[in-house]
Design an enzyme around this catalytic site. Structure first.
Site, PDB file in Angstrom:
ATOM      1  N   SER A  88     -68.070 -19.675 -16.797  1.00 48.79           N
ATOM      2  CA  SER A  88     -67.136 -18.699 -17.362  1.00 48.79           C
ATOM      3  C   SER A  88     -67.211 -17.416 -16.548  1.00 48.79           C
ATOM      4  CB  SER A  88     -67.527 -18.393 -18.820  1.00 48.79           C
ATOM      5  OG  SER A  88     -66.847 -17.250 -19.305  1.00 48.79           O
ATOM      6  N   VAL A 144     -75.182 -33.203 -26.437  1.00 53.34           N
ATOM      7  CA  VAL A 144     -75.859 -32.741 -25.221  1.00 53.34           C
ATOM      8  C   VAL A 144     -77.172 -32.024 -25.517  1.00 53.34           C
ATOM      9  CG1 VAL A 144     -73.705 -32.576 -23.908  1.00 53.34           C
ATOM     10  CG2 VAL A 144     -74.599 -30.536 -25.078  1.00 53.34           C
ATOM     11  N   ILE A 174     -58.505 -18.357 -21.455  1.00 55.74           N
ATOM     12  CA  ILE A 174     -57.557 -19.457 -21.473  1.00 55.74           C
ATOM     13  C   ILE A 174     -57.115 -19.718 -22.915  1.00 55.74           C
ATOM     14  CG2 ILE A 174     -57.171 -21.880 -20.850  1.00 55.74           C
ATOM     15  CD1 ILE A 174     -57.839 -20.129 -18.411  1.00 55.74           C
ATOM     16  N   TYR A 232     -73.758 -16.311 -25.219  1.00 56.86           N
ATOM     17  CA  TYR A 232     -72.797 -17.076 -24.421  1.00 56.86           C
ATOM     18  C   TYR A 232     -72.812 -16.601 -22.971  1.00 56.86           C
ATOM     19  CZ  TYR A 232     -68.326 -19.090 -22.929  1.00 56.86           C
ATOM     20  OH  TYR A 232     -67.340 -19.792 -22.254  1.00 56.86           O
ATOM     21  N   ALA A 233     -72.725 -15.283 -22.762  1.00 55.26           N
ATOM     22  CA  ALA A 233     -72.743 -14.734 -21.405  1.00 55.26           C
ATOM     23  C   ALA A 233     -74.049 -15.076 -20.691  1.00 55.26           C
ATOM     24  CB  ALA A 233     -72.540 -13.219 -21.453  1.00 55.26           C
ATOM     25  N   ASN A 255     -68.790 -29.778 -19.497  1.00 55.56           N
ATOM     26  CA  ASN A 255     -67.854 -28.870 -20.145  1.00 55.56           C
ATOM     27  C   ASN A 255     -68.263 -28.493 -21.572  1.00 55.56           C
ATOM     28  OD1 ASN A 255     -64.994 -27.711 -20.638  1.00 55.56           O
ATOM     29  ND2 ASN A 255     -65.181 -29.313 -22.196  1.00 55.56           N
ATOM     30  N   SER A 284     -75.981 -17.667 -21.316  1.00 53.65           N
ATOM     31  CA  SER A 284     -75.988 -19.105 -21.028  1.00 53.65           C
ATOM     32  C   SER A 284     -75.137 -19.432 -19.807  1.00 53.65           C
ATOM     33  CB  SER A 284     -75.487 -19.901 -22.238  1.00 53.65           C
ATOM     34  OG  SER A 284     -74.094 -19.745 -22.434  1.00 53.65           O
ATOM     35  N   LYS A 285     -73.997 -18.767 -19.670  1.00 49.20           N
ATOM     36  CA  LYS A 285     -73.105 -19.062 -18.547  1.00 49.20           C
ATOM     37  C   LYS A 285     -73.641 -18.484 -17.236  1.00 49.20           C
ATOM     38  CE  LYS A 285     -70.035 -21.459 -20.828  1.00 49.20           C
ATOM     39  NZ  LYS A 285     -69.844 -22.903 -20.597  1.00 49.20           N
TER      40      LYS A 285
END
Length: 253
Positions: free
Chosen positions: A146, A67, A192, A159-160, A93, A162-163
């Protein structure tokens, strides 16, 4: 009455389908009759999943897709459509995380996470949407974000970020594509239990984190089944720009 959650006429492209949530989404949608395109960089894992789905009588095609490479995206979708027909549902995803405090994150760390989680999802969406518009077909895009796009934890700042960006991209794309009868929504899972983090939940740190969740447990992959069927099917026909949070109440704390 017709089944609101019917996906038997859909061709669903799932990125990051080689493991974890992507693999679960592909299995669930296939079990409900969808044709599934399995996309990821690790094609060996994809091929075993493709064989598993076909062995149960489902329709599946594995395609190699990075991607972070727009040429790879276009080539993979060409292969997917040749195998199963035009994509009607996209599930973005694919994603990664680098766990370090912000002061220890390198530029390469930051770029890798942003490119996979945000830039990648953006350009898979635009490639699929252009094809939907050209074919004058309605479409449906689901971004897997997320709870960390809405709240934060230590050691995963890229990560945070990006989400959070992916949630804003969901709304921006939903607004632009609504006139083309293309819906864009997001799923925001909490913690999860997957292959990648399974061992963590039996450690003291994992047990402490699980106790912070109001439902007092970590989610199972299957806890997202209902939400993915909602968003991938016509049951969500009047939803666009929405974020569905599934976190056992984690954000309430």
């Amino acid at each position: 009455m017709p089944d609101l959650f019917d996906v038997s006429q859909e061709v669903v492209l799932v990125t990051g389908a080689s493991q974890g949530l992507g693999r679960q989404f592909a299995r669930v949608l296939s079990a409900h009759g969808a044709a599934v395109v399995l996309a990821a960089r690790q094609t060996a894992k994809l091929q075993s999943l493709e064989q598993e789905i076909r062995g149960r009588g489902g329709r599946a095609a594995a395609v190699e897709m990075d991607v972070t490479d727009t040429a790879s995206i276009s080539k993979a979708i060409d292969s997917a459509e040749a195998a199963l027909g035009p994509i009607s549902v996209l599930i973005n995803n694919a994603g990664i995380a680098v766990e370090k405090l912000a002061v220890d994150q390198t530029e390469a760390d930051f770029d890798a996470v942003i490119n996979a989680n945000l830039k990648g999802a953006y350009f898979v969406t635009t490639e699929v949407a252009r094809r939907m518009i050209a074919q004058r077909r309605q479409g449906n895009i689901v971004n897997v974000a997320s709870v960390l796009g809405l709240g934060v934890m230590k050691s995963v700042s890229p990560y945070a970020i990006s989400k959070a960006g992916l949630l804003q991209a969901t709304k921006a794309m939903a607004l632009e594509l609504a006139a083309n009868n293309i819906r864009v929504n997001a799923l925001a899972p909490g913690y999860i239990d997957t292959d990648i983090n399974h061992e963590f939940w039996s450690t003291p740190a994992g047990e402490r984190l699980a106790k912070r969740i109001p439902q007092r447990r970590v989610g199972a992959e299957s806890d997202l089944d209902g939400a993915i069927l909602l968003l991938a099917s016509n049951a969500s026909r009047y939803m666009t720009g929405s974020v569905v949070t599934i976190d056992g109440g984690f954000l309430l704390t």
